[in-house]
Design a protein around this motif. Structure first.
Motif, PDB file in Angstrom:
ATOM      1  N   ARG A   8       0.497  -1.256   0.391  1.00 39.99           N
ATOM      2  CA  ARG A   8       0.075  -0.183  -0.138  1.00 39.99           C
ATOM      3  C   ARG A   8       0.882   1.484   0.401  1.00 39.99           C
ATOM      4  O   ARG A   8       1.718   1.801   0.697  1.00 39.99           O
ATOM      5  N   LEU A   9      -0.026   2.421  -0.760  1.00 40.48           N
ATOM      6  CA  LEU A   9       1.093   3.495  -0.839  1.00 40.48           C
ATOM      7  C   LEU A   9       0.961   4.926  -0.282  1.00 40.48           C
ATOM      8  O   LEU A   9      -0.784   4.894  -1.335  1.00 40.48           O
ATOM      9  N   GLU A  14       5.195   7.558  -1.023  1.00 43.18           N
ATOM     10  CA  GLU A  14       6.270   6.624   0.254  1.00 43.18           C
ATOM     11  C   GLU A  14       5.098   5.225   0.351  1.00 43.18           C
ATOM     12  O   GLU A  14       3.684   5.276   0.218  1.00 43.18           O
ATOM     13  N   LEU A  15       5.906   4.174   1.323  1.00 48.12           N
ATOM     14  CA  LEU A  15       5.098   3.587   1.736  1.00 48.12           C
ATOM     15  C   LEU A  15       4.591   2.974   2.851  1.00 48.12           C
ATOM     16  O   LEU A  15       5.063   4.291   4.003  1.00 48.12           O
ATOM     17  N   VAL A  20       1.957 -10.372   4.520  1.00 46.37           N
ATOM     18  CA  VAL A  20       2.648 -10.854   3.077  1.00 46.37           C
ATOM     19  C   VAL A  20       1.360 -11.942   2.772  1.00 46.37           C
ATOM     20  O   VAL A  20       0.115 -11.691   4.564  1.00 46.37           O
ATOM     21  N   LEU A  21       0.682 -11.859   1.951  1.00 46.98           N
ATOM     22  CA  LEU A  21      -1.162 -12.412   1.923  1.00 46.98           C
ATOM     23  C   LEU A  21      -0.909 -13.758   1.571  1.00 46.98           C
ATOM     24  O   LEU A  21      -0.928 -14.705   1.637  1.00 46.98           O
ATOM     25  N   GLU A  22       0.111 -14.384   0.535  1.00 47.78           N
ATOM     26  CA  GLU A  22       0.789 -16.116   0.669  1.00 47.78           C
ATOM     27  C   GLU A  22       2.382 -16.359   0.523  1.00 47.78           C
ATOM     28  O   GLU A  22       2.872 -15.170   0.057  1.00 47.78           O
ATOM     29  N   PHE A  56      -1.901   2.241  -7.876  1.00 50.16           N
ATOM     30  CA  PHE A  56      -0.556   1.523  -7.227  1.00 50.16           C
ATOM     31  C   PHE A  56      -1.459   2.487  -5.686  1.00 50.16           C
ATOM     32  O   PHE A  56      -0.286   2.123  -4.738  1.00 50.16           O
ATOM     33  N   ARG A  57      -2.554   2.476  -5.123  1.00 50.06           N
ATOM     34  CA  ARG A  57      -2.842   2.233  -3.490  1.00 50.06           C
ATOM     35  C   ARG A  57      -2.408   1.754  -3.129  1.00 50.06           C
ATOM     36  O   ARG A  57      -1.538   1.498  -2.056  1.00 50.06           O
TER      37      ARG A  57
END
Length: 67
Positions: A8-9, A14-15, A20-22, A56-57
């Motif tokens: 997520r940006l 900026e981060l 972790v999804l998988e 990109f969000r």
């Protein structure tokens, strides 16, 4: 061996977060991928807010080791 991350940006590139999804099943590999994403100070970003929101969000990225 691969790990899928959710990134997520903020609009300025900026981060905001990474998670972790998988899992790859290897904690050290997963941590290394998360660390790589966190090491990027600012991601190059579009100034078009509609493109940012759509693409990109929040997005997913799969990390695999190079052979």
């Amino acid at each position: 061996l691969s790990v899928l991350l959710r990134i997520r940006l903020l609009p300025n590139g900026e981060l905001s977060s990474v998670s972790v999804l998988e899992t790859s099943g290897h904690v050290s590999f997963d941590k290394s991928a998360v660390s790589a994403v966190r090491s990027v100070t600012v991601f190059p970003m579009t100034t078009d807010s509609s493109i940012f929101d759509k693409n990109f969000r929040q997005f997913s990225m799969r990390f695999t080791p190079e052979e």
